[in-house]
Write a protein that holds these residues in place. Structure first.
Motif, PDB file in Angstrom:
ATOM      1  N   ASP A 111       0.814  -1.218   0.000  1.00 35.80           N
ATOM      2  CA  ASP A 111       0.000   0.000   0.000  1.00 35.80           C
ATOM      3  C   ASP A 111       0.848   1.268   0.000  1.00 35.80           C
ATOM      4  OD1 ASP A 111      -2.584  -0.996  -0.168  1.00 35.80           O
ATOM      5  OD2 ASP A 111      -2.709  -1.379   1.989  1.00 35.80           O
TER       6      ASP A 111
ATOM      7  N   ALA B  48      -4.678  -6.357  -4.753  1.00 30.68           N
ATOM      8  CA  ALA B  48      -4.774  -4.893  -4.754  1.00 30.68           C
ATOM      9  C   ALA B  48      -4.869  -4.346  -6.178  1.00 30.68           C
ATOM     10  CB  ALA B  48      -3.575  -4.290  -4.028  1.00 30.68           C
TER      11      ALA B  48
ATOM     12  N   ASN C 261      -8.032  -2.329  -7.784  1.00 29.64           N
ATOM     13  CA  ASN C 261      -7.914  -1.013  -8.404  1.00 29.64           C
ATOM     14  C   ASN C 261      -8.668  -0.933  -9.729  1.00 29.64           C
ATOM     15  OD1 ASN C 261      -6.286  -0.061  -6.346  1.00 29.64           O
ATOM     16  ND2 ASN C 261      -4.374  -0.486  -7.410  1.00 29.64           N
ATOM     17  N   TRP C 262      -8.741  -2.058 -10.436  1.00 30.92           N
ATOM     18  CA  TRP C 262      -9.338  -2.055 -11.770  1.00 30.92           C
ATOM     19  C   TRP C 262     -10.800  -2.493 -11.780  1.00 30.92           C
ATOM     20  CZ3 TRP C 262      -7.514  -0.328 -16.390  1.00 30.92           C
ATOM     21  CH2 TRP C 262      -6.159   0.033 -16.455  1.00 30.92           C
TER      22      TRP C 262
ATOM     23  N   THR D  52      -0.742  -1.146 -12.760  1.00 31.74           N
ATOM     24  CA  THR D  52      -1.332  -1.413 -11.441  1.00 31.74           C
ATOM     25  C   THR D  52      -2.584  -0.601 -11.168  1.00 31.74           C
ATOM     26  OG1 THR D  52       0.077   0.261 -10.392  1.00 31.74           O
ATOM     27  CG2 THR D  52       0.928  -2.005 -10.490  1.00 31.74           C
ATOM     28  N   SER D  53      -2.816   0.453 -11.956  1.00 34.82           N
ATOM     29  CA  SER D  53      -3.980   1.307 -11.728  1.00 34.82           C
ATOM     30  C   SER D  53      -4.341   2.028 -13.020  1.00 34.82           C
ATOM     31  CB  SER D  53      -3.671   2.333 -10.634  1.00 34.82           C
ATOM     32  OG  SER D  53      -4.662   3.332 -10.577  1.00 34.82           O
TER      33      SER D  53
ATOM     34  N   ASP E 272     -15.696   3.839  -8.720  1.00 26.97           N
ATOM     35  CA  ASP E 272     -15.885   2.720  -7.783  1.00 26.97           C
ATOM     36  C   ASP E 272     -16.717   3.138  -6.590  1.00 26.97           C
ATOM     37  OD1 ASP E 272     -15.662   0.165  -7.039  1.00 26.97           O
ATOM     38  OD2 ASP E 272     -13.609   0.287  -6.269  1.00 26.97           O
TER      39      ASP E 272
ATOM     40  N   ARG F  97     -12.356  -2.168   0.578  1.00 26.88           N
ATOM     41  CA  ARG F  97     -13.009  -1.062  -0.134  1.00 26.88           C
ATOM     42  C   ARG F  97     -14.298  -0.631   0.544  1.00 26.88           C
ATOM     43  NH1 ARG F  97     -10.071   1.793  -3.889  1.00 26.88           N
ATOM     44  NH2 ARG F  97      -9.104   0.451  -5.429  1.00 26.88           N
TER      45      ARG F  97
ATOM     46  N   GLN G 263      -8.061   5.376   1.363  1.00 30.95           N
ATOM     47  CA  GLN G 263      -8.450   4.212   0.587  1.00 30.95           C
ATOM     48  C   GLN G 263      -7.306   3.254   0.265  1.00 30.95           C
ATOM     49  OE1 GLN G 263     -10.449   5.914  -2.762  1.00 30.95           O
ATOM     50  NE2 GLN G 263     -11.837   7.066  -1.473  1.00 30.95           N
ATOM     51  N   GLN G 264      -6.098   3.566   0.664  1.00 30.19           N
ATOM     52  CA  GLN G 264      -4.976   2.683   0.400  1.00 30.19           C
ATOM     53  C   GLN G 264      -4.930   1.593   1.466  1.00 30.19           C
ATOM     54  OE1 GLN G 264      -4.051   2.843  -2.570  1.00 30.19           O
ATOM     55  NE2 GLN G 264      -2.037   3.773  -2.631  1.00 30.19           N
TER      56      GLN G 264
END
Length: 491
Positions: free
Chosen positions: A100, A157, A161-162, A222-223, A243, A409, A417-418
């Motif tokens: 994170d 993670a 993210n996706w 990753t994002s 999201d 989440r 949010q991390q």
């Protein structure tokens, strides 16, 4: 009303597909190499003990005879499983926090490539150089556990993210089959090269895993932010970047009673450049984290006992050849793949996770009773094994992926949010502690009381999983009942 499969799959782009496949196959390769150890235990045990084949008798000075008999070698193999899982659990608690705070791609690549090197040294290099030393094996397996622990929190993670909460049960249920697919691949590779020596099984899987780490390093996003995608609706990624519903966990009974309106951001309100990461203690105290972590400790104990000991059990209990036992053991993973996908889809349509888990775990207890009485017939054994995998592997996949993403989440995390990797590390780390104790207990119980008592132990642990999620189960069932009553009143 839950959307149809086509409805929520149509929102995804080719970027989602690439991320899905890269994270999926990176963990497939990791689990294939991890499975290799359990698939070659019989060969390793034979190498570490005096062999009738070469006419040798045990002597302390003999290089490869570390143990006087099979029983001591088996006990050490069980101890290695526990050592690996304890270090893996400690690593999960740490790597979740690291994930994170640092680039997930770097963390993931480091775990994959580093673990591949250690596995090569453990299984191949020690055999080629004839290094047979208890302390060397233990140290290498501790390091391997720490390195492998960086992978799972990172891939969960990245997926979180996706992919938003809409359809998460189905998407993550399908994606979490990566572990089972890896087990199948590992069993196939090990049985294919085992005739040349167990060291070549480690060689093949470790080389493939290292190559996978290199591909991930150069190819993984990753994002969505890495390619400049925003949360605006015109990007086509509003469900991913915004999201908005993913912060409301499925275990909440208030999500249907209260709709949260998402106001568009004003242009003059700057967004924070980097979301704040929460602390380990804050993540542990989030709603639902502790019950699911304890439930997963019991469930992963059972699931990983099948993972580590199934080929050994089939070979020793039924007298089947090691390669046959390896191939037969994949039916447990086939059941796990179907279980995770089907149960994830059902939980999406229900809008709740705990009831699906509880029903599956209750049926798993019956499946364990049935499998413990399996006759010496490979077809019947495979059928019972698939059913057991469906009801045990399915819930295990759900807790470690979709539910971990739900927990990371949830609404309590707004403004910080991390937490996805940290929460995933806590859930999987607690599960690994339970599994670590279990592996040593399995070898101990089997040695003193036999395999039937091992299955009774599995049934008891499965019941423990239901017990730990029971508060969440009652809460979600009450919420479903209230929703049904409200709907009747409207009609």
């Amino acid at each position: 009303m839950p959307p149809s499969c086509c409805g929520y799959l149509s929102q995804y782009t080719h970027h989602h597909l690439v991320v899905f496949l890269l994270t999926f196959f990176s963990y497939v390769l990791l689990h294939a190499s991890r499975k290799t150890f359990s698939n070659v235990k019989v060969s390793i045990s034979a190498q570490w003990t005096p062999s009738v084949q070469n006419g040798s008798a045990f002597s302390p000075g003999e290089v490869n005879c570390m143990f006087s008999d099979d029983k001591n070698a088996t006990l050490f193999l069980g101890a290695l499983d526990s050592i690996f899982l304890f270090s893996y659990a400690v690593g999960l608690y740490l790597s979740g926090v690291v994930g994170d705070r640092f680039n997930l791609r770097y963390v993931l690549c480091f775990g994959l490539c580093g673990s591949a090197v250690v596995e090569f040294m453990f299984g191949t290099l020690t055999e080629w150089l004839h290094i047979y030393n208890v302390y060397v094996y233990c140290i290498l397996w501790v390091v391997n556990g720490l390195l492998q622990s960086a992978v799972w929190p990172s891939v969960v993670a990245v997926m979180g993210n996706w992919f938003g909460k809409q359809g998460r049960g189905f998407v993550f249920g399908l994606w979490s089959a990566c572990a089972s697919v890896g087990n199948i691949l590992g069993a196939f590779l090990a049985s294919s090269v085992l005739k040349y020596g167990y060291e070549y099984a480690f060689l093949v899987t470790s080389v493939m895993q290292f190559a996978g780490g290199v591909v991930v390093f150069f190819g993984l996003l990753t994002s969505p932010k890495e390619i400049g995608l925003s949360s605006d609706s015109e990007t086509g990624l509003s469900a991913v970047a915004t999201d908005s519903d993913s912060h409301r966990p499925l275990m909440s009974d208030e999500e249907e009673e209260q709709e949260v309106e998402v106001e568009p951001q004003e242009e003059d309100e700057p967004l924070p450049a980097t979301p704040r990461a929460i602390t380990f203690c804050q993540a542990f105290c989030l709603p639902g984290v502790l019950p699911y972590s304890l439930a997963y400790a019991c469930l992963k104990l059972v699931n990983y006992s099948f993972f580590f000991w199934l080929p050994f059990y089939l070979s020793n209990n039924f007298g089947w050849k090691e390669a046959e036992a390896d191939r037969l053991s994949v039916w447990y993973d086939v059941g796990g793949i179907l279980g995770g996908t089907v149960q994830g889809l059902i939980s999406d349509f229900m809008g709740k996770r705990a009831p699906v888990l509880a029903i599956s775990l209750a049926l798993a207890m019956g499946a364990l009773v049935g499998y413990s009485n399996s006759p010496n017939d490979q077809v019947i054994n495979a059928a019972l094994l698939s059913a057991t995998g469906f009801f045990i592997g399915g819930p295990s996949n759900m807790i470690s992926s979709a539910i971990s993403a739900d927990l990371g989440r949830q609404e309590a995390l707004r403004g910080s949010q991390q937490a996805l990797a940290t929460v995933t590390g806590i859930v999987d780390g607690t599960g690994s502690i339970g599994a670590a104790f279990g592996q040593y207990l399995v070898s101990l119980i089997e040695g003193r009381l036999g395999w039937m008592c091992v299955f009774y132990f599995f049934i008891l642990m499965t019941g423990g999983s239901i017990l730990f999620i029971s508060p969440l189960l009652f809460k979600e069932v009450r919420a479903m009942w209230r929703d049904r009553q409200a709907l009747r009143r409207q009609l």
